[in-house]
Design an enzyme around this catalytic site. Sequence first.
Site, PDB file in Angstrom:
ATOM      1  N   ARG A 100     -34.435  60.267  57.308  1.00  0.00           N
ATOM      2  CA  ARG A 100     -33.723  59.504  56.237  1.00  0.00           C
ATOM      3  C   ARG A 100     -34.552  58.218  56.042  1.00  0.00           C
ATOM      4  O   ARG A 100     -34.782  57.637  57.075  1.00  0.00           O
ATOM      5  CB  ARG A 100     -32.475  59.195  56.815  1.00  0.00           C
ATOM      6  CG  ARG A 100     -31.543  58.301  55.789  1.00  0.00           C
ATOM      7  CD  ARG A 100     -30.066  58.040  56.455  1.00  0.00           C
ATOM      8  NE  ARG A 100     -29.381  57.180  55.587  1.00  0.00           N
ATOM      9  CZ  ARG A 100     -29.359  55.974  55.683  1.00  0.00           C
ATOM     10  NH1 ARG A 100     -29.990  55.163  56.611  1.00  0.00           N
ATOM     11  NH2 ARG A 100     -28.532  55.086  54.939  1.00  0.00           N
ATOM     12  N   LYS A 150     -27.185  60.658  34.443  1.00  0.00           N
ATOM     13  CA  LYS A 150     -26.003  61.426  34.835  1.00  0.00           C
ATOM     14  C   LYS A 150     -26.105  61.799  36.368  1.00  0.00           C
ATOM     15  O   LYS A 150     -26.657  62.847  36.771  1.00  0.00           O
ATOM     16  CB  LYS A 150     -26.002  62.607  33.902  1.00  0.00           C
ATOM     17  CG  LYS A 150     -24.505  63.334  34.136  1.00  0.00           C
ATOM     18  CD  LYS A 150     -24.756  64.502  33.201  1.00  0.00           C
ATOM     19  CE  LYS A 150     -23.386  65.491  33.345  1.00  0.00           C
ATOM     20  NZ  LYS A 150     -21.874  64.768  33.265  1.00  0.00           N
ATOM     21  N   GLU A 182     -15.409  54.269  29.089  1.00  0.00           N
ATOM     22  CA  GLU A 182     -15.444  55.704  28.896  1.00  0.00           C
ATOM     23  C   GLU A 182     -14.271  56.132  29.893  1.00  0.00           C
ATOM     24  O   GLU A 182     -13.728  55.624  30.583  1.00  0.00           O
ATOM     25  CB  GLU A 182     -16.635  56.324  28.769  1.00  0.00           C
ATOM     26  CG  GLU A 182     -17.018  56.118  30.257  1.00  0.00           C
ATOM     27  CD  GLU A 182     -18.895  56.636  30.392  1.00  0.00           C
ATOM     28  OE1 GLU A 182     -18.963  57.900  29.588  1.00  0.00           O
ATOM     29  OE2 GLU A 182     -19.637  56.080  31.219  1.00  0.00           O
ATOM     30  N   LEU A 206     -22.179  57.320  29.560  1.00  0.00           N
ATOM     31  CA  LEU A 206     -22.973  58.521  29.217  1.00  0.00           C
ATOM     32  C   LEU A 206     -23.150  58.709  28.035  1.00  0.00           C
ATOM     33  O   LEU A 206     -22.127  58.889  27.251  1.00  0.00           O
ATOM     34  CB  LEU A 206     -22.288  59.467  30.297  1.00  0.00           C
ATOM     35  CG  LEU A 206     -23.163  60.658  30.334  1.00  0.00           C
ATOM     36  CD1 LEU A 206     -24.329  60.500  31.434  1.00  0.00           C
ATOM     37  CD2 LEU A 206     -22.331  62.091  30.754  1.00  0.00           C
TER      38      LEU A 206
HETATM   39  N1  PMP Z   1     -18.794  60.323  30.395  1.00  0.00           N
HETATM   40  C1  PMP Z   1     -18.923  60.700  31.556  1.00  0.00           C
HETATM   41  C2  PMP Z   1     -18.774  59.360  32.725  1.00  0.00           C
HETATM   42  C3  PMP Z   1     -18.930  62.155  32.059  1.00  0.00           C
HETATM   43  O1  PMP Z   1     -18.639  62.330  33.236  1.00  0.00           O
HETATM   44  C4  PMP Z   1     -18.966  63.036  31.154  1.00  0.00           C
HETATM   45  C5  PMP Z   1     -19.121  64.562  31.529  1.00  0.00           C
HETATM   46  N2  PMP Z   1     -19.872  64.774  32.333  1.00  0.00           N
HETATM   47  C6  PMP Z   1     -19.008  62.564  29.671  1.00  0.00           C
HETATM   48  C7  PMP Z   1     -18.952  61.244  29.374  1.00  0.00           C
HETATM   49  C8  PMP Z   1     -19.129  63.651  28.813  1.00  0.00           C
HETATM   50  O2  PMP Z   1     -20.278  64.188  28.617  1.00  0.00           O
HETATM   51  P1  PMP Z   1     -20.722  65.543  28.019  1.00  0.00           P
HETATM   52  O3  PMP Z   1     -20.349  65.803  26.584  1.00  0.00           O
HETATM   53  O4  PMP Z   1     -22.031  65.654  27.954  1.00  0.00           O
HETATM   54  O5  PMP Z   1     -20.144  66.441  28.818  1.00  0.00           O
END
Ligand code: PMP
Length: 286
Positions: A100, A150, A182, A206
């Site tokens: 680690r 992501k 979001e 995202l």
């Molecule tokens: N925002 C966040 C924070 C998410 O985790 C996701 C889904 N993983 C989305 C938006 C939607 O992204 P997608 O349409 O690519 O699944």
Amino acid sequence: MRTVYVNGEYLPETEARVSIFDRGFLMADGVYEVTSVLDGKLVDFEGHLARLERSLNELDMRKPDGFDNLLEIHRDLVARNGIEDGLIYLQVTRGSDGDRDFVFPDPETTPPTLVLFTQSKPGLADNPAAKKGMKIISIDDLRWGRRDIKTVQLLYPSMGKMMARKAGADDAWMIEDGHVTEGTSNNAYIVKGNTIVTRHLSHEILHGITRAAVLSFAREAQMQVEERPFTLDEAKAADEAFVTSASAFVMPVVEIDGTALGDGAPGPVARRLREIYIDESRKAAV
Ligand code: PMP
């Protein structure tokens, strides 16, 4: 029992192994993608692959062995597990150098870890929740500043879902500087008249693959789209609202912090976009 994929091998799920020193486990040093499967085919695969490559680049993580065969690996897992409708989860971490350390290991000697597994969800596109719509609460957005990557750091979104559940709701929208960023695992939209409003792309959210497709279908259907931040008050006063994600497609929102939107039932724009998105996705799936 599922067959899963780990670093080049297809194995029964009980035999798949990752080191306790894996940086995904120790430091959430990993990224992921979720691709939906309809009628045994992959939805928006190219988009998910492109975003995965971007996430890896942003974190200076090298592509895992198998990256160039990801379509074939996804298809193999669908076939081996007999998935008609469901999800493929993919995760890449910076791997394990057997100890680690905050400093990244040398990518030449420490290969990334690549894991994929399936989740069977019969009737994924006929989710009864879409008929009822979701109840949302608002919570502060306490995540880090690079939500466009992501990563598997999902503790706060997971806590947000639990806060929603405790409050008798289905999910939470996160608020920063008075504006909705979001949902915990989806992009957020409101509708006023003929206009759809959703936050613009930046490091704050995202870049949803479903978002991109849905906005382009909305524009093709002559709906107005405004990509800008909106406030919680604006959302509560909206005619309707919805969220998008690879697993939920387009899901109507009918209540925000106890305030019903419109007549409290899923709105026509959300219902129409859901129908278009699912129809077009079935046609374009690979
Ligand atoms: N925002 C966040 C924070 C998410 O985790 C996701 C889904 N993983 C989305 C938006 C939607 O992204 P997608 O349409 O690519 O699944």
